[in-house]
Structures are given as structure tokens and as C-alpha cells.
Design an enzyme around this catalytic site. Structure first.
Site: not given
Lengths: 106, 402
Positions: B133, B136-137
Site C-alpha cells: 500500500c 499507507c507507507d
């Protein structure tokens, strides 16, 4: 939940006796936001058994990396300042997180 | 409470179904494990949803979908559907936390999740540099180097997103130099991006790192030669797998676990529909998910209309019912209706019900109607007798004497 950051992590988490739970998240992380109500319910349900902390990694990137966290959401359990268990995005299951707390907090 | 439509999954398919169903005044609920939006909410670049090429992000578009559904009255609740009992007129779905929901029709839109490659080091280093993701990261990799595995739309577009943070983004591509599976616009942009590097005709063999990702081992697909590459992160975009494990023994799935439907999104169980990425289909995008959702909701609405009115007027009627299957394009059937009206004039204890067999194909099929007109005599929900085709008023009188 206690909001932790690069200023207070040492005292709130690493020098804390007993069990500390830290939720690593950021507002950009959709799965983190989706999980947030479950994390808050988990903390409320277990109040007094451990210290529950929330770390917005947005401005605490280096701190997260120093804790070997480079993905979100991540839950880290500490016991007496030592890292005791890590749940990553794929292993997070609130029933298992509860079981881990029960195991660590006795 | 029994819902008219229960939608399992709140991605674009489920939300579009919610919009259509609640706008049709059906009592509609969406159950989603977290926040609505599905996979689309985790992808920043969203350039191909019609009308949304400027300043629209995946999370932004999904928020609008969710508000749109709520605006028309869709009830969105948290809950991961884990068990389903789909046979019969009322379907029962149980969530992971043990709540039971009942509905007369069900739209399954559980979506899909990123496929894992299951190579050495991948599982152990998840959340420690291995990611599926980018939104997300990506922040963690500011000024660091990452590799991206894959070369489809998602891989190339997410690699572009990662260049906003990372120092260098290297795509590991299994094909010969210059060959990509993604769309041409994205391919051209990626090729022109100075932060993007390429490792052609290569596969990822292993991820190495003590506590965080340190390097990867690449394999040349032609020669089999192995080489190391230092990196801080590995992002996988190698397709998805459907989240249909809970349906395995219930519905007809294909070999990969995708739900099989027809063009109306009908599964093999009446009143149960599937929509979105979990369905076996050609193109998995927000626009096709939304389209599936719309079709499924309209099909569910028709199904409910058909089953509900049929139940009231025919199966649970207090008197005997002469059910006539007719069609507006059949002159013979229109004349038969007039004849039936005449035949029943003055008859007590029997009523006439008319069913347009073109609009009610399922009921017509259920009662094996092959000819228009066909008349069935019902009593207490059971068929006592039938007439097909060119019958007379006298035939009707005889039928009523049954």
C-alpha cells in the site's frame, strides 16, 4: 489513549514499567483510519491493564524507523521497555491482539 | 428488522449499489469491515474515473461515493460478513463479531486484496519495508530507495506516486526492455521520470534484512543469474486475489475464487448478486465496480418486486387465484385477459392476477410457462390446474370446477 511522539516516546514508552501498546498510524493510511474505532474500543475495554499509546507517524518518521516500523498500521507491545510483540497490517486481528495483551498483562 | 437489500462490502461496487437501491426507496444496509471505500481509498492517483481527472484522489472520490449513498438513506455499518445463509426468501448474514442481519436480497461486494508473491523474506519483513500500500507507507521512504514489483497499471502508477517521496524507485519488470503491461499514458510518463529506474527481464528472488529491508536478490529470467541490489523498501503490485473465502462452499466460484455471475450480476442463488472486484470479469476498475453495483441493485429491485407482489397476490391470497401470464406484444394474450374478465364476472371466491411474462421471466420460468397466454389456477399457494394457448371461455369454466 496517550499521544506519543519523538519528544515523549522515551519516557512514556521505553522507560515505562509494565505493558505498553503503541498504535503506529497516520491520517493518510486508510486501513489505519478504518481500524481506529476498534483500537479505541480495545484501549477503553482494557483500561488500567496496560498503557495505550497512539503514534501519528506523520512527523515522527525517524522515531518509527528507529523502532523498526516501516509500514502501517502496526501495533507494538512493549513490556518493561522491551519490545515484546509486533502485529503488522496482515497479522492484525483484534481477537489475537486481545489474546496477546491477556498473555503479556497476565 | 428485515432489510430489502443487504450489501456486503463498501467499496465502489457496494456504495454504487447502495445509491441505486436506497434511491429506489429500498431499505438498504451496507456492511463494511472498516471505513467505506475499499481498495480505491488506498490509491491516490485516480485519473481515469470519468469527470475526475483534476485534483481527485481515490480517498476523495470514495468519500463522495459514501456521502452520496448516505444522502439517499443507505445505512452504512461496520461489520465483516463471515457467515452466510442465502437459501430461501430471507437471507441471514453473520458478522465476525456475531451480529445477525436479515435481508430479502443480498449483493456481495467483498472486493479483493493484494496478491503476495510468497518469496523468502517477504512475510518476515512485512511492515518493515515490505508493503502492498503506497499511500499507507510512502512517507517512511522519504529520501530512501525502493523497488516496485510488477508492471501493470497499479505498479506503474503507484511507482510514480512513490517518486514524490523516495530518492529512487526501481521497477522490477519480468518482460524485455521497454515492454510494460500498463496503459500507454502511464508507461510514457514513467519512462520520462528521472527518479524511476528499471530492472528489465528480472524477477524478485529474495528479500534480505535483519530488522528492516536491506537488499533484494534479483534473478535474470533469461540466464537465471542472480544479483543483489541494495534497497530500503519493496512494494508489491502483482495483482489481487478475491476475498471470497467465506463463500467457497456456498456459491459458484471460478478456479481463482472469483464469483461467477451473469450479465445481471445474478449468482447461482436467486436474490443473491455479486459486484465489483470479487466477480469474475474482464476489467477491475472503479468504473466497472460502480457499474456492477448499479446493475446488481436494479436487478435486486426487480427481483424484490416480482417475488413480493407474487407472494401477496397469488401465494398468500385468501381466495383462489387465476394467474394469467400475458405479454403486451401478444394480441392473443390480451384477448384472453378480456375473456377471463368476462368468465369470472359474477364468480365468487376466485380472483384474477395478471403477470407480464416479459417482465417476470423468473416466475414464468419457475412455473414452466412456455406459451403465452398460460393460465394457472392457484389455491393456498399450490397449482390446481393450467390452460395453455387457445383456450375458450368454456375451458375456463371447466378449470374453475377443479
Amino acid at each position: 489513549m496517550v499521544e506519543v511522539n519523538k519528544e515523549n516516546y522515551e519516557t512514556e514508552v521505553l522507560q515505562c514499567e509494565g505493558v505498553v501498546f503503541v498504535d503506529f498510524w497516520s491520517p493518510k493510511c486508510e486501513p489505519c483510519m478504518a481500524l481506529m474505532p476498534d483500537v479505541e474500543a480495545f484501549a477503553a475495554r482494557n483500561e488500567g491493564r496496560a498503557k495505550f499509546c497512539s503514534l501519528d507517524t506523520t512527523n515522527n518518521r525517524r522515531l518509527a524507523i528507529a523502532q523498526k516500523v516501516m509500514g502501517q498500521p502496526t501495533f507494538v507491545f512493549y513490556k518493561d521497555g522491551e519490545k515484546a510483540f509486533v502485529f503488522d497490517k496482515d497479522t492484525i486481528d483484534m481477537d489475537k491482539v486481545q489474546a496477546k495483551l491477556d498473555e503479556l498483562a497476565g | 428488522m428485515i432489510y430489502d437489500v443487504l450489501i456486503a462490502g463498501g467499496g465502489p461496487a457496494g456504495l454504487a449499489a447502495g445509491i441505486y437501491a436506497s434511491r429506489a426507496k429500498l431499505k438498504t444496509i451496507i456492511l463494511d469491515k472498516g471505513r467505506p471505500g475499499g481498495q480505491a481509498a488506498t490509491t491516490m492517483e485516480m485519473e481515469n474515473y470519468p469527470g475526475s481527472f483534476q485534483e481527485v484522489t481515490g480517498p476523495g472520490l470514495m468519500k463522495q461515493f459514501a456521502e452520496h449513498a448516505a444522502h439517499f438513506g443507505t445505512d452504512v455499518q461496520r461489520g465483516l460478513v463471515e457467515k452466510v445463509d442465502l437459501d430461501g426468501p430471507v437471507k441471514r448474514l453473520t458478522t465476525k463479531d456475531g451480529r445477525v442481519f436479515e435481508a430479502r436480497s443480498v449483493i456481495l461486494a467483498p472486493g479483493a486484496e493484494p496478491r503476495t508473491l510468497n518469496i523468502k523474506g517477504e512475510g518476515r519483513l512485512r511492515g518493515k519495508g515490505v508493503s502492498y500500500c503506497a499511500t499507507c507507507d510512502a512517507d517512511f521512504f522519504e529520501d530512501l530507495d525502493v523497488v516496485v514489483v510488477g508492471n501493470g497499471d497499479a505498479a506503474v502508477e503507484e511507482a510514480m506516486y512513490l517518486t514524490r517521496f523516495a530518492n529512487e524507485v526501481t521497477l522490477i519488470v519480468i518482460h524485455d526492455e521497454g515492454v510494460l503491461d500498463c496503459n500507454k499514458t502511464s508507461a510514457e510518463r514513467a519512462m520520462a521520470n528521472p527518479k524511476i529506474k528499471w530492472e528489465w527481464q528480472s524477477m524478485l528472488e529474495e528479500i534480505i534484512g535483519d530488522e528492516l529491508v536491506e537488499k533484494v536478490i534479483l534473478k535474470d529470467v533469461k540466464t537465471g543469474a542472480l544479483r543483489e541490489k541494495e534497497t530500503n523498501g519493496v512494494f508489491f503490485f502483482i495483482g489481487t486475489v478475491p476475498k471470497t473465502e467465506f463463500l467457497r462452499d456456498v456459491l459458484t466460484l471460478d478456479e481463482q475464487g472469483y464469483i461467477l455471475t451473469n450479465e445481471m450480476m445474478e449468482t447461482n442463488i436467486p436474490g443473491v448478486y455479486a459486484a465489483g472486484d470479487a466477480r469474475a470479469k474482464y476489467l477491475r476498475q472503479v468504473i466497472t465496480a460502480a457499474s456492477d453495483g448499479a446493475v446488481a441493485a436494479v436487478a435486486a429491485e426487480k427481483y424484490l418486486d416480482e417475488t413480493e407482489s407474487f407472494r401477496h397476490q397469488v401465494l398468500e391470497a385468501s381466495e383462489r387465484v387465476l394467474l394469467t401470464f400475458w405479454a403486451p406484444q401478444s394480441q392473443e394474450s390480451i384477448e384472453a385477459l378480456a375473456m377471463l374478465d368476462r368468465a369470472l364476472y359474477g364468480e365468487g371466491g376466485v380472483s384474477l392476477a395478471k403477470l407480464d411474462s416479459y417482465r417476470n421471466k423468473k416466475t414464468a420460468a419457475l412455473y414452466l410457462v412456455k406459451r403465452i397466454p398460460t393460465v394457472l389456477l392457484f389455491e393456498d399457494g399450490r397449482v390446481l390446474g393450467r390452460l395453455e394457448g387457445g383456450f375458450t371461455e368454456a375451458d375456463i369454466k371447466i378449470l374453475l370446477q377443479q
